[in-house]
Design an enzyme around this catalytic site. Structure first.
Site, PDB file in Angstrom:
ATOM      1  N   ASP A 167      11.177  32.657  -0.828  1.00  0.00           N
ATOM      2  CA  ASP A 167       9.841  32.270  -0.358  1.00  0.00           C
ATOM      3  C   ASP A 167       8.943  33.510  -0.297  1.00  0.00           C
ATOM      4  O   ASP A 167       9.084  34.418  -1.137  1.00  0.00           O
ATOM      5  CB  ASP A 167       9.968  31.586   1.017  1.00  0.00           C
ATOM      6  CG  ASP A 167       8.914  30.512   1.236  1.00  0.00           C
ATOM      7  OD1 ASP A 167       7.745  30.884   1.448  1.00  0.00           O
ATOM      8  OD2 ASP A 167       9.227  29.320   1.184  1.00  0.00           O
ATOM      9  N   ASP A 176      12.464  36.592  17.640  1.00  0.00           N
ATOM     10  CA  ASP A 176      13.395  35.464  17.698  1.00  0.00           C
ATOM     11  C   ASP A 176      14.641  35.699  16.848  1.00  0.00           C
ATOM     12  O   ASP A 176      15.642  34.994  17.012  1.00  0.00           O
ATOM     13  CB  ASP A 176      12.714  34.165  17.223  1.00  0.00           C
ATOM     14  CG  ASP A 176      11.695  33.642  18.225  1.00  0.00           C
ATOM     15  OD1 ASP A 176      11.368  34.380  19.178  1.00  0.00           O
ATOM     16  OD2 ASP A 176      11.212  32.516  18.047  1.00  0.00           O
ATOM     17  N   HIS A 199       4.553  31.534   5.362  1.00  0.00           N
ATOM     18  CA  HIS A 199       5.320  30.394   4.848  1.00  0.00           C
ATOM     19  C   HIS A 199       6.820  30.674   4.889  1.00  0.00           C
ATOM     20  O   HIS A 199       7.616  29.836   5.333  1.00  0.00           O
ATOM     21  CB  HIS A 199       4.836  30.111   3.426  1.00  0.00           C
ATOM     22  CG  HIS A 199       5.287  28.814   2.852  1.00  0.00           C
ATOM     23  ND1 HIS A 199       6.482  28.684   2.181  1.00  0.00           N
ATOM     24  CD2 HIS A 199       4.709  27.586   2.838  1.00  0.00           C
ATOM     25  CE1 HIS A 199       6.605  27.425   1.760  1.00  0.00           C
ATOM     26  NE2 HIS A 199       5.551  26.739   2.154  1.00  0.00           N
ATOM     27  N   ASN A 213      10.350  31.476  22.537  1.00  0.00           N
ATOM     28  CA  ASN A 213      10.404  32.282  23.758  1.00  0.00           C
ATOM     29  C   ASN A 213      10.299  31.456  25.039  1.00  0.00           C
ATOM     30  O   ASN A 213      10.341  32.005  26.132  1.00  0.00           O
ATOM     31  CB  ASN A 213       9.324  33.375  23.734  1.00  0.00           C
ATOM     32  CG  ASN A 213       7.946  32.792  23.508  1.00  0.00           C
ATOM     33  OD1 ASN A 213       7.789  31.590  23.302  1.00  0.00           O
ATOM     34  ND2 ASN A 213       6.930  33.638  23.542  1.00  0.00           N
ATOM     35  N   ASN A 296       3.873  18.158  -2.651  1.00  0.00           N
ATOM     36  CA  ASN A 296       2.881  17.531  -1.749  1.00  0.00           C
ATOM     37  C   ASN A 296       1.664  17.002  -2.512  1.00  0.00           C
ATOM     38  O   ASN A 296       0.554  17.035  -1.998  1.00  0.00           O
ATOM     39  CB  ASN A 296       2.390  18.557  -0.718  1.00  0.00           C
ATOM     40  CG  ASN A 296       3.511  19.285  -0.034  1.00  0.00           C
ATOM     41  OD1 ASN A 296       4.552  18.701   0.235  1.00  0.00           O
ATOM     42  ND2 ASN A 296       3.312  20.566   0.235  1.00  0.00           N
ATOM     43  N   ALA A 312      12.270  21.136  -8.230  1.00  0.00           N
ATOM     44  CA  ALA A 312      13.058  20.116  -7.532  1.00  0.00           C
ATOM     45  C   ALA A 312      13.444  18.968  -8.455  1.00  0.00           C
ATOM     46  O   ALA A 312      14.371  18.211  -8.144  1.00  0.00           O
ATOM     47  CB  ALA A 312      12.270  19.585  -6.333  1.00  0.00           C
ATOM     48  N   SER A 369       7.675  21.456   2.084  1.00  0.00           N
ATOM     49  CA  SER A 369       8.189  22.811   2.334  1.00  0.00           C
ATOM     50  C   SER A 369       8.868  22.900   3.690  1.00  0.00           C
ATOM     51  O   SER A 369       9.769  23.719   3.887  1.00  0.00           O
ATOM     52  CB  SER A 369       7.045  23.826   2.300  1.00  0.00           C
ATOM     53  OG  SER A 369       6.642  24.097   0.989  1.00  0.00           O
TER      54      SER A 369
END
Lengths: 420, 76
Positions: A167, A176, A199, A213, A296, A312, A369
């Site tokens: 990506d 995180d 993205h 968080n 999309n 895909a 996505s």
């Protein structure tokens, strides 16, 4: 304002390892002994209006005249959000809307207020805390995508499974992901893997992240090994050659799952790209399961249905449609139209909350996505559960586990992807 | 010059290096050669025609870049 004393509660949890239920019981003044209850008080007090009482006239006078305590109230802070930091030397603060006042004076001063003939009662302020040996989540606090895919109920977390996200890269500084195993490389000319688009960090968060968080779970394979391959620039564009490089890299690094939330539209009747298919076949031959977004390009609400995009649409790549939280097909989600292509599965893809580069940290967006990394993460959980499964077996298992939806397979494949 | 993606016949993959050398001699500037039978590179129009004439080449396509929606778009 007198600062609350929170030391006692810390000592308690370190020494006893108490559970939350014990804590709640112990902090209830009616149940605890006087000595025990004192351990859970901050040293400050609350004045609470008795039932039916609405004004603090008595208290305001008493605080000023009998206790000799300087006072402020929410009326003084209407134009801004109040916090105790804003109080200067006031030792009492009245929350008019709440019908209570916080009093930080000395005990001898407060004792002068504590009389049964008043229209208020005085009680000690209690400490509120989460026990140190409890996880941050005290209830099921997960995104809708995590809940619907039952990822939060799975006994698997992706430990030992390598998940590649091809990506726009990843924010390697995102807190995180501190402590996680992250391998990364960039195939974008002149740009490092650091994600300045968002993205890629979002997709990695859904597939491999854990919680935000505040303890909200948003990621599926929360203990997986992250392989961040940058194949799209910070502007969100990528050459096919870069994507082939990324697929080759992930395959040769032994990634169990390769997730691609990317694609380009195809026209009706157009066949799959042979180079992508060849790269996917190579990945399958080495044990990598490849999943990609179906695209999309549709506007279903006005009758426009577009075919599964490339790559895909390759036979060797698992294609993912997007559904919303009501388990309806997303308006933008593409359809299985062209011969030789297959819609395989659907994942949560509308209003998906996940990680985003700092300083924004989190973001909610929609798209196939976003559906794709849910499936990638679940594929990782299946790999963990079934060591030695081939990619083909992973695909079959995803189909078996899926929740069947009352929607045509050309739109959602086998249904909603669900965790083992 | 155009960026091109060339796919070689699966049956000819064992001769990939030889084929790549042949394409280079036609004018192809190779950027990568993948063991699964794909070659990426740059070529002008006349070179592209020469490459297409090779029987081992089953596909030659111009690189099809992928473009995401802008980061502030609600649909990605």
């Amino acid at each position: 304002m007198k600062q609350p004393n929170l030391q006692n509660i810390s000592d308690y949890f370190i020494s006893s390892g108490s559970q939350m239920d014990e804590f709640i019981e112990a902090t209830d003044v009616k149940l605890a002994t006087k000595d025990e209850s004192a351990r859970f008080h901050t040293g400050r007090h609350l004045a609470i209006l008795k039932p039916g009482e609405t004004v603090f006239d008595d208290l305001e006078k008493d605080i000023d005249r009998e206790a000799g305590i300087r006072m402020a109230s929410t009326n003084d802070y209407k134009a801004e959000d109040f916090s105790e930091d804003l109080l200067d030397d006031a030792e009492a603060f009245i929350y008019h809307d709440l019908g209570l006042a916080l009093i930080g004076g000395e005990t001898t001063q407060v004792d002068r207020l504590n009389r049964p003939d008043k229209n208020y009662v005085i009680v000690p302020e209690k400490i509120t805390a989460i026990p140190k040996n409890q996880p941050g989540i005290l209830k099921n606090n997960s995104t809708w995508g995590i809940k619907k895919t039952k990822s939060d109920l799975s006994a698997y977390d992706g430990q030992g499974i390598k998940v590649a996200i091809l990506d726009t890269g990843m924010d390697l500084t995102h807190p995180d992901f501190a402590g996680r195993i992250i391998r990364h490389t960039s195939f974008v000319t002149g740009q490092g893997v650091q994600d300045r688009n968002g993205h890629g960090t979002h997709c990695i968060g859904t597939a491999c992240g854990n919680m935000d968080n505040s303890g909200k779970r948003y990621g599926v394979a929360k203990a997986s090994e992250i392989y961040a391959g940058k194949v799209l620039s910070n502007a969100g564009s990528g050459a096919q050659a870069w994507i082939l490089n990324g697929m080759n890299w992930a395959t040769n690094r032994g990634c169990h799952v390769i997730s691609m939330s990317l694609g380009s539209p195809v026209s009706n009747g157009q066949t799959f790209d042979p180079a992508y298919e060849r790269a996917a076949q190579y990945a399958l031959s080495k044990g990598s399961f490849v999943v990609a977004a179906s695209g999309n390009d549709s506007s279903r609400s006005i009758g426009i249905y577009r075919p599964i995009s490339s790559p895909a649409n390759c036979p060797s790549i698992f294609s993912v449609a997007a559904i919303d939280k009501n388990l309806q097909v997303a308006d933008f989600s593409n359809r299985q139209i062209n011969p030789g292509t297959t819609m395989n599965i659907a994942g949560p893809g509308v209003n998906i909350y996940s990680s985003w580069p700092i300083p924004k940290r989190y973001h909610t967006i929609s798209g196939t996505s976003m559906a794709t990394p849910h499936v990638a993460g679940i594929a990782a959980l299946i790999f963990q559960k079934n060591s030695g499964f081939t990619p083909k077996q992973i695909g079959t298992e995803i189909g078996k586990l899926a929740t069947i939806l009352p929607i045509s397979g050309i739109d959602v494949g086998r249904g909603l992807c669900v965790a083992p | 010059m155009k960026s091109v993606i060339i796919t070689i016949d699966e049956k000819e993959i064992e001769h990939l290096s030889t084929i790549t050398n042949s394409l280079v001699s036609c004018g192809l500037q190779v950027t990568n050669e993948f063991g699964f039978g794909v070659i990426t590179g740059n070529a002008d129009d006349s070179t592209i025609e020469k490459i297409k004439a090779h029987k081992e080449v089953i596909s030659l396509k111009e690189d099809q870049p992928i473009h995401l929606s802008p980061p502030d778009s609600p649909i990605q």
